[in-house]
Design an enzyme around this catalytic site. Sequence first.
Site, PDB file in Angstrom:
ATOM      1  N   GLY A   8       0.871  -1.183   0.000  1.00 12.08           N
ATOM      2  CA  GLY A   8       0.000   0.000   0.000  1.00 12.08           C
ATOM      3  C   GLY A   8       0.904   1.228   0.000  1.00 12.08           C
ATOM      4  CG  ASP A  51       0.050   1.922  -5.708  1.00 15.57           C
ATOM      5  OD1 ASP A  51      -1.091   1.484  -5.900  1.00 15.57           O
ATOM      6  OD2 ASP A  51       0.813   1.510  -4.813  1.00 15.57           O
TER       7      ASP A  51
HETATM    8  O1  MRU Z   1       0.453  -4.073  -4.547  1.00 12.83           O
HETATM    9  P1  MRU Z   1      -0.148  -3.335  -3.385  1.00 12.83           P
HETATM   10  O2  MRU Z   1      -0.965  -4.201  -2.501  1.00 12.83           O
HETATM   11  O3  MRU Z   1       0.889  -2.531  -2.645  1.00 12.83           O
HETATM   12  O4  MRU Z   1      -1.131  -2.305  -4.082  1.00 12.83           O
HETATM   13  C1  MRU Z   1      -1.857  -1.417  -3.290  1.00 12.83           C
HETATM   14  C2  MRU Z   1      -2.796  -0.583  -4.046  1.00 12.83           C
HETATM   15  O5  MRU Z   1      -2.924  -0.683  -5.247  1.00 12.83           O
HETATM   16  C3  MRU Z   1      -3.547   0.466  -3.273  1.00 12.83           C
HETATM   17  O6  MRU Z   1      -4.780   0.719  -3.868  1.00 12.83           O
HETATM   18  C4  MRU Z   1      -2.739   1.759  -3.261  1.00 12.83           C
HETATM   19  O7  MRU Z   1      -1.441   1.525  -2.795  1.00 12.83           O
HETATM   20  C5  MRU Z   1      -3.367   2.809  -2.433  1.00 12.83           C
HETATM   21  S1  MRU Z   1      -3.148   2.470  -0.738  1.00 12.83           S
HETATM   22  C6  MRU Z   1      -3.936   3.606   0.208  1.00 12.83           C
END
Ligand code: MRU
Length: 358
Positions: free
Chosen positions: A54, A242
């Site tokens: 995240g 992200d």
């Molecule tokens: O691969 P991840 O689990 O790190 O991806 C996370 C996401 O895509 C979230 O939607 C994003 O980081 C926003 S977190 C508030």
Amino acid sequence: MKIEGKEYRTIWFDEKNQAVKIIDQTKLPHQFIIKDLKTVKDAINAIKIMEVRGAPLIGGTAAYGMVLAIMEKNDPNFIKQSSEDLIKSRPTAINLKWAVDRMMKKLSDVNNNEVLKVALKEAKTLCEEDVKFCENIGINGLKIIEEIYNKKKDTVNILTHCNAGWLATINWGTATSPIYHAHKKGIPVHVWVDETRPRNQGANLTSYELNEEAIPNTIIADNTGGILMQRGEVDMCIVGTDRTLSNGDVCNKIGTYLKALAAHDNNVPFYVALPSSTIDWEIKERKDIPIEERNSEELSHIEGVDENNEIKKVLIYPKKSKAMNLAFDVTPAKYITGLITENGISEASSDALKKMFR
Ligand code: MRU
């Protein structure tokens, strides 16, 4: 937010053991394990294998990773090398580089005996700020949910993708923060949780944390959102991001783009929630965003618990098949109804974002 009634943050510094504590998200929802990070390598590994994930939490972990590097060896070369290694640990979430750059800037003219103290203070401040930003995202997003509820006078159905919940931040979450705020205010909400293959962050993390806060939710396969929107069973979508470009394009977990297209076709408002630390002011075009490609084993194998409650991983694809695992996609700004930020709700456009943040 709470796990079994007890308040937790997702990351904190344990003064007594001089270690960074995290919740190991690779074990959720089956096991709740708090883990120590003691070296910068531990922090890099935790980000790489997604014990923490995240965008905002990756940023927080990177900031504490810098603290761990200094604790290991208070030497400018080692600190610089560690900052570069941290930045390389995952490519897409901009918060990672943002946090490391901020730490390096803060440390640039601090004298050697003060470095650790200053770094620890800055990592804590950065995390506290994230909590405040996410809380404000909730307060701002609550207005949208309230408006829908006042018209509908019935449960507000919200669809979300991946986990942009408190587990993805330090507390509150981004996409989930308006939902938590609405629930606390007594507005009836129900969340459609996209399972989010291949790593199932929706099912494993979003549904888990919503359950712990007693928020009604239903896990759906990733391809179900479209028909639910056609049936009028989704009042709004809220997702995280992200990396948000200054033109309002949003890079988020793979599959977000297709949800935005379905929402657009069905006149369902599609919101993206983000703290300003997720805005990339440098990259101008979506083709230049580094999109992480992860191991195809995340697709071909699946994990769960057996009858003895032990975590097992099994192969689900034909042995000879190839698989491709792109982790993120980009939703063009034109499909986004609004960006819910700590400063207010912005149109997804350069002018509006500049006006709000620059
Ligand atoms: O691969 P991840 O689990 O790190 O991806 C996370 C996401 O895509 C979230 O939607 C994003 O980081 C926003 S977190 C508030």
